[in-house]
Write a protein that holds these residues in place. Structure first.
Motif, mmCIF file in Angstrom:
data_model
loop_
_atom_site.group_PDB
_atom_site.id
_atom_site.type_symbol
_atom_site.label_atom_id
_atom_site.label_comp_id
_atom_site.label_asym_id
_atom_site.label_seq_id
_atom_site.Cartn_x
_atom_site.Cartn_y
_atom_site.Cartn_z
ATOM 1 N N PRO A 66 15.202 -15.115 -90.231
ATOM 2 C CA PRO A 66 15.786 -15.988 -91.249
ATOM 3 C C PRO A 66 17.275 -15.701 -91.426
ATOM 4 C CG PRO A 66 14.721 -14.135 -92.295
ATOM 5 C CD PRO A 66 14.457 -14.004 -90.808
ATOM 6 N N GLY A 67 17.915 -16.438 -92.323
ATOM 7 C CA GLY A 67 19.282 -16.124 -92.704
ATOM 8 C C GLY A 67 19.306 -14.801 -93.450
ATOM 9 N N TYR A 68 20.496 -14.218 -93.604
ATOM 10 C CA TYR A 68 20.578 -12.920 -94.267
ATOM 11 C C TYR A 68 21.958 -12.710 -94.869
ATOM 12 C CZ TYR A 68 22.239 -12.167 -89.505
ATOM 13 O OH TYR A 68 22.870 -12.301 -88.301
ATOM 14 N N HIS A 69 21.985 -11.810 -95.841
ATOM 15 C CA HIS A 69 23.218 -11.402 -96.505
ATOM 16 C C HIS A 69 23.097 -9.910 -96.767
ATOM 17 C CE1 HIS A 69 26.724 -11.936 -99.183
ATOM 18 N NE2 HIS A 69 26.187 -10.910 -99.819
ATOM 19 N N LEU A 70 24.040 -9.112 -96.254
ATOM 20 C CA LEU A 70 24.047 -7.664 -96.467
ATOM 21 C C LEU A 70 25.331 -7.262 -97.160
ATOM 22 C CD1 LEU A 70 22.484 -8.019 -93.532
ATOM 23 C CD2 LEU A 70 22.680 -5.574 -93.571
ATOM 24 N N GLU A 71 25.204 -6.366 -98.128
ATOM 25 C CA GLU A 71 26.378 -5.768 -98.746
ATOM 26 C C GLU A 71 25.959 -4.572 -99.589
ATOM 27 O OE1 GLU A 71 28.433 -7.734 -102.116
ATOM 28 O OE2 GLU A 71 26.868 -9.276 -101.928
ATOM 29 N N ILE A 87 19.867 -6.026 -98.458
ATOM 30 C CA ILE A 87 19.706 -7.084 -97.463
ATOM 31 C C ILE A 87 18.811 -8.158 -98.068
ATOM 32 C CG2 ILE A 87 17.906 -5.760 -96.248
ATOM 33 C CD1 ILE A 87 18.792 -7.448 -93.728
ATOM 34 N N ARG A 88 19.385 -9.336 -98.200
ATOM 35 C CA ARG A 88 18.675 -10.493 -98.742
ATOM 36 C C ARG A 88 18.412 -11.436 -97.573
ATOM 37 N NH1 ARG A 88 22.147 -11.488 -102.467
ATOM 38 N NH2 ARG A 88 23.305 -13.090 -101.377
ATOM 39 N N MET A 89 17.139 -11.782 -97.350
ATOM 40 C CA MET A 89 16.737 -12.631 -96.227
ATOM 41 C C MET A 89 16.166 -13.938 -96.780
ATOM 42 S SD MET A 89 15.067 -9.464 -94.111
ATOM 43 C CE MET A 89 14.570 -8.580 -95.585
ATOM 44 N N TYR A 90 16.602 -15.057 -96.196
ATOM 45 C CA TYR A 90 16.221 -16.363 -96.726
ATOM 46 C C TYR A 90 16.340 -17.438 -95.650
ATOM 47 C CZ TYR A 90 21.268 -16.668 -96.814
ATOM 48 O OH TYR A 90 22.590 -16.645 -96.440
ATOM 49 N N THR A 103 14.250 -9.554 -100.595
ATOM 50 C CA THR A 103 15.369 -8.620 -100.707
ATOM 51 C C THR A 103 14.856 -7.192 -100.661
ATOM 52 O OG1 THR A 103 16.556 -10.211 -102.095
ATOM 53 C CG2 THR A 103 17.359 -7.937 -102.107
ATOM 54 N N TRP A 104 15.496 -6.384 -99.828
ATOM 55 C CA TRP A 104 15.239 -4.951 -99.753
ATOM 56 C C TRP A 104 16.538 -4.237 -100.082
ATOM 57 C CZ3 TRP A 104 10.801 -2.179 -98.217
ATOM 58 C CH2 TRP A 104 9.708 -2.967 -97.841
ATOM 59 N N VAL A 105 16.439 -3.096 -100.755
ATOM 60 C CA VAL A 105 17.598 -2.248 -101.005
ATOM 61 C C VAL A 105 17.351 -0.928 -100.298
ATOM 62 C CG1 VAL A 105 19.003 -1.077 -102.730
ATOM 63 C CG2 VAL A 105 18.151 -3.394 -103.180
ATOM 64 N N LEU A 106 18.351 -0.517 -99.507
ATOM 65 C CA LEU A 106 18.288 0.734 -98.764
ATOM 66 C C LEU A 106 19.133 1.759 -99.506
ATOM 67 C CD1 LEU A 106 19.010 -0.741 -95.199
ATOM 68 C CD2 LEU A 106 16.873 -0.728 -96.470
ATOM 69 N N GLY A 107 18.495 2.790 -100.025
ATOM 70 C CA GLY A 107 19.214 3.865 -100.693
ATOM 71 C C GLY A 107 19.709 4.850 -99.655
ATOM 72 N N VAL A 108 21.036 5.046 -99.595
ATOM 73 C CA VAL A 108 21.636 5.927 -98.597
ATOM 74 C C VAL A 108 22.400 7.057 -99.285
ATOM 75 C CG1 VAL A 108 21.768 4.146 -96.805
ATOM 76 C CG2 VAL A 108 23.678 4.431 -98.383
ATOM 77 N N GLN A 109 22.578 8.163 -98.566
ATOM 78 C CA GLN A 109 23.298 9.321 -99.112
ATOM 79 C C GLN A 109 24.736 8.968 -99.465
ATOM 80 O OE1 GLN A 109 21.920 12.264 -99.920
ATOM 81 N NE2 GLN A 109 20.008 11.310 -99.335
ATOM 82 N N TRP A 156 30.562 -2.573 -86.384
ATOM 83 C CA TRP A 156 30.335 -1.624 -87.475
ATOM 84 C C TRP A 156 31.221 -2.019 -88.646
ATOM 85 C CZ3 TRP A 156 26.465 1.763 -87.366
ATOM 86 C CH2 TRP A 156 25.920 2.112 -86.122
ATOM 87 N N THR A 157 30.654 -2.015 -89.858
ATOM 88 C CA THR A 157 31.388 -2.424 -91.051
ATOM 89 C C THR A 157 30.816 -1.721 -92.270
ATOM 90 O OG1 THR A 157 32.110 -4.333 -92.366
ATOM 91 C CG2 THR A 157 29.869 -4.421 -91.493
ATOM 92 N N ALA A 158 31.550 -1.739 -93.353
ATOM 93 C CA ALA A 158 31.023 -1.354 -94.662
ATOM 94 C C ALA A 158 31.164 -2.548 -95.597
ATOM 95 C CB ALA A 158 31.762 -0.135 -95.214
#
Length: 188
Positions: free
Chosen positions: A88-93, A118-121, A160-166, A48-50
């Motif tokens: 695929p590869g990915y980058h989340l932040e 999340i960017r997938m490539y 790339t998908w963006v997840l909108g969170v509370q 688990w991380t932020a």
């Protein structure tokens, strides 16, 4: 007769609860391939991380995104990205505002007070003929943490998908086989 009605009512309640538990809050794109019915096998899991999670796989051929699913569970909301042949590869932040579309640069107003990108490539969310492989490229949700998801890029083998969170809560990522998936869990 009353016992029979009570029994029938009890069975109906139990069946409803079981069915609701299987897909509670889920928005699914059906994918009935033999791969989708296979048992999952975790190949990689993060703590688990932020913070930032990055896994490059740039030497592999491009994967095709075939389904996006969301669900809520007791302590987390989940997003699943399913691929045709491999993860695929990915980058989340977590990113700041404004969120922009990659091709046009237009602002994409996404609900929430945190935005997990999340960017997938190398990956595509379209066929070689240019047809989208994902029916819904933007979803408004009413889950405990997850408010919206939106595809912001599908260009030059980057999806790339963006997840909108509370709020920018901690998250974890798992790679699964059978079928190939990226699973993102966000804590409530």
């Amino acid at each position: 007769m009353t016992k029979a009605r009570n029994l029938a009512a009890a069975i109906a309640v139990i069946a409803s609860a079981v069915l609701a538990g299987c897909g509670a809050g889920a928005i699914n794109e059906q994918h009935d391939s033999p791969q989708a019915k296979a048992e999952p096998d975790t190949t990689h899991e993060t703590a688990w991380t932020a913070g930032i999670i990055d896994q490059s796989k740039s030497d592999a051929p491009a994967s095709t995104l075939v389904a996006v699913r969301t669900a809520t569970h007791e302590e987390l909301d989940r997003v699943v990205f399913e691929f045709d042949e491999r993860v695929p590869g990915y980058h989340l932040e977590y990113i700041g505002q404004p969120v922009r579309k990659c091709g046009s640069g237009k602002v994409a107003p996404i609900a929430g007070d945190g935005w997990l990108e999340i960017r997938m490539y190398p990956a595509n969310a379209h066929t070689s003929e240019g047809q989208s492989t994902i029916a819904e490229r933007e979803r408004n949700l009413n889950l405990p943490v997850l408010s919206e998801l939106e595809l912001t890029c599908d260009f030059e083998a980057v999806v790339t998908w963006v997840l909108g969170v509370q709020s920018p809560n901690r998250y974890r990522l798992r790679e699964l086989n059978g079928p190939p998936r990226l699973v993102i869990d966000i804590k409530h």
